[in-house]
Design a protein around this motif. Structure first.
Motif, PDB file in Angstrom:
ATOM      1  N   TYR A  19     -12.819  -1.062  -9.215  1.00 19.10           N
ATOM      2  CA  TYR A  19     -13.014   0.167  -8.455  1.00 19.10           C
ATOM      3  C   TYR A  19     -14.076   1.030  -9.119  1.00 19.10           C
ATOM      4  O   TYR A  19     -14.282   0.979 -10.340  1.00 19.10           O
ATOM      5  CB  TYR A  19     -11.703   0.950  -8.312  1.00 19.10           C
ATOM      6  N   LEU A  31     -11.288   2.939   1.059  1.00 17.73           N
ATOM      7  CA  LEU A  31     -10.850   1.559   1.278  1.00 17.73           C
ATOM      8  C   LEU A  31     -11.733   0.918   2.335  1.00 17.73           C
ATOM      9  O   LEU A  31     -11.765   1.360   3.491  1.00 17.73           O
ATOM     10  CB  LEU A  31      -9.381   1.556   1.720  1.00 17.73           C
ATOM     11  N   ILE A  59     -10.820  -4.299  -2.444  1.00 17.60           N
ATOM     12  CA  ILE A  59      -9.511  -4.825  -2.079  1.00 17.60           C
ATOM     13  C   ILE A  59      -9.414  -6.291  -2.504  1.00 17.60           C
ATOM     14  O   ILE A  59     -10.420  -6.996  -2.609  1.00 17.60           O
ATOM     15  CB  ILE A  59      -9.297  -4.641  -0.561  1.00 17.60           C
ATOM     16  N   ARG A  60      -8.202  -6.736  -2.746  1.00 19.33           N
ATOM     17  CA  ARG A  60      -7.942  -8.104  -3.227  1.00 19.33           C
ATOM     18  C   ARG A  60      -8.802  -9.135  -2.502  1.00 19.33           C
ATOM     19  O   ARG A  60      -8.858  -9.188  -1.279  1.00 19.33           O
ATOM     20  CB  ARG A  60      -6.474  -8.434  -3.023  1.00 19.33           C
ATOM     21  N   TRP A  74      -1.179  -5.629   0.786  1.00 20.67           N
ATOM     22  CA  TRP A  74      -2.181  -4.609   0.487  1.00 20.67           C
ATOM     23  C   TRP A  74      -1.544  -3.372  -0.128  1.00 20.67           C
ATOM     24  O   TRP A  74      -2.020  -2.846  -1.129  1.00 20.67           O
ATOM     25  CB  TRP A  74      -2.905  -4.193   1.768  1.00 20.67           C
ATOM     26  N   ASN A  77      -0.486  -3.718  -3.808  1.00 20.94           N
ATOM     27  CA  ASN A  77      -1.632  -3.702  -4.723  1.00 20.94           C
ATOM     28  C   ASN A  77      -2.158  -2.294  -4.928  1.00 20.94           C
ATOM     29  O   ASN A  77      -2.424  -1.861  -6.058  1.00 20.94           O
ATOM     30  CB  ASN A  77      -2.759  -4.574  -4.167  1.00 20.94           C
ATOM     31  N   LEU A  78      -2.313  -1.562  -3.817  1.00 19.79           N
ATOM     32  CA  LEU A  78      -2.857  -0.207  -3.924  1.00 19.79           C
ATOM     33  C   LEU A  78      -1.890   0.719  -4.645  1.00 19.79           C
ATOM     34  O   LEU A  78      -2.315   1.558  -5.451  1.00 19.79           O
ATOM     35  CB  LEU A  78      -3.191   0.338  -2.536  1.00 19.79           C
ATOM     36  N   GLY A  98      -9.561  -1.430   5.760  1.00 20.49           N
ATOM     37  CA  GLY A  98      -9.187  -0.391   4.813  1.00 20.49           C
ATOM     38  C   GLY A  98      -8.308   0.678   5.433  1.00 20.49           C
ATOM     39  O   GLY A  98      -7.428   1.240   4.763  1.00 20.49           O
ATOM     40  N   VAL A 101      -4.889  -0.695   5.466  1.00 22.51           N
ATOM     41  CA  VAL A 101      -4.305  -0.581   4.127  1.00 22.51           C
ATOM     42  C   VAL A 101      -3.780   0.833   3.901  1.00 22.51           C
ATOM     43  O   VAL A 101      -2.677   1.026   3.365  1.00 22.51           O
ATOM     44  CB  VAL A 101      -5.340  -0.946   3.044  1.00 22.51           C
TER      45      VAL A 101
END
Length: 271
Positions: A19, A31, A59-60, A74, A77-78, A98, A101
């Motif tokens: 990031y 995102l 993002i992954r 998602w 992870n965030l 995004g 997400v």
């Protein structure tokens, strides 16, 4: 253009999450859409960072973030990244994937979120019904899974213009920017590899429970079914509203960055 040395890497349990971290103040997390990366927001980051801490995430499986090697969501992870940053709750602003997400995270981890912006997005389990757009989605999947990268790029760049225009109607600089990011992400993957992402389901039942401010921002030339669903999202959330950006499609932040930035900054000032 960002290089890896400018990024920060969070060592998640399934590889690094990359990031860009800049500015100071209340946290805004950006995102990006599918197939691209945090550079989608190059026109937004300086404007936002003048008064906020801005974190633009890969993002992954995108950009400089590690590919998945195990099932993931998602939102999970965030949430891990947000807890690591220890600077929230955050405003989550996402484009396309995004935005999905952002919505998922607001549903699953409301304590980490103080507002969401969805651009070119609605609930994460949305399915296109517009005939032209459905054909585009099907052709995108066909070319990608067969390894026809040139064919896929043609579809991807055309989809950025929406169902009523062609790629030639967009500024060539936008197309070049999208192409560069997409090729960087695709280079991380192989045709037919396993998709480890675990999608959320039955999301509409949870939208009325979102109690943070919600803003949907969409281009008037985007797919009509997406526009209708985004409007529904704004009307169904407890505190939502919608804005349309004339003469743009799926990426109003690229086509009219100054107008998009003004809309986003107005939303942030109202929180």
């Amino acid at each position: 253009m960002t290089v890896a040395s400018e990024l920060t890497f969070f060592p998640s349990t399934d590889g690094d999450i990359a990031y860009l971290d800049t500015g100071s103040g209340d946290l805004v997390v950006l995102l990006h859409a599918g197939y691209v990366d945090h550079r989608l927001f190059e026109a937004q980051i300086p404007a936002l960072a003048a008064g906020h801490r801005v974190v633009a995430v890969d993002i992954r499986g995108h950009g400089w973030t590690a590919n998945a090697t195990e099932p993931f969501r998602w939102a999970d992870n965030l949430a891990c990244l947000l807890r690591h940053l220890d600077a929230g709750p955050a405003v989550l602003a996402g484009v396309s994937m995004g935005g999905a997400v952002a919505g998922d995270t607001a549903m699953e981890y409301p304590e980490l979120v103080r507002g969401i912006v969805l651009s070119g997005a609605t609930v994460s389990d949305f399915q296109y019904t517009h005939e032209v757009t459905r054909r585009v989605v099907e052709e995108s999947q066909r070319t990608l899974h067969s390894g026809d990268i040139d064919g896929w790029l043609k579809v991807f760049l055309g989809s950025a213009a929406g169902p009523f225009r062609s790629a030639e109607d967009l500024d060539p600089r936008i197309l070049d920017h999208l192409r560069e990011m997409a090729l960087h992400t695709l280079a991380k993957h192989t045709p037919g590899e396993r998709n480890w992402h675990v999608p959320m389901t039955d999301t509409w039942a949870r939208v009325p429970k979102i109690d943070v401010p919600v803003l949907t921002v969409n281009g008037t030339l985007d797919s009509p079914d997406l526009l209708a669903d985004a409007e529904r999202f704004a009307n169904t959330a407890r505190n939502g509203r919608s804005v349309l950006v004339e003469g743009t499609a799926h990426f109003p932040n690229l086509e009219k960055p100054e107008e998009f930035n003004a809309i986003l900054l107005d939303f942030l000032r109202e929180l």
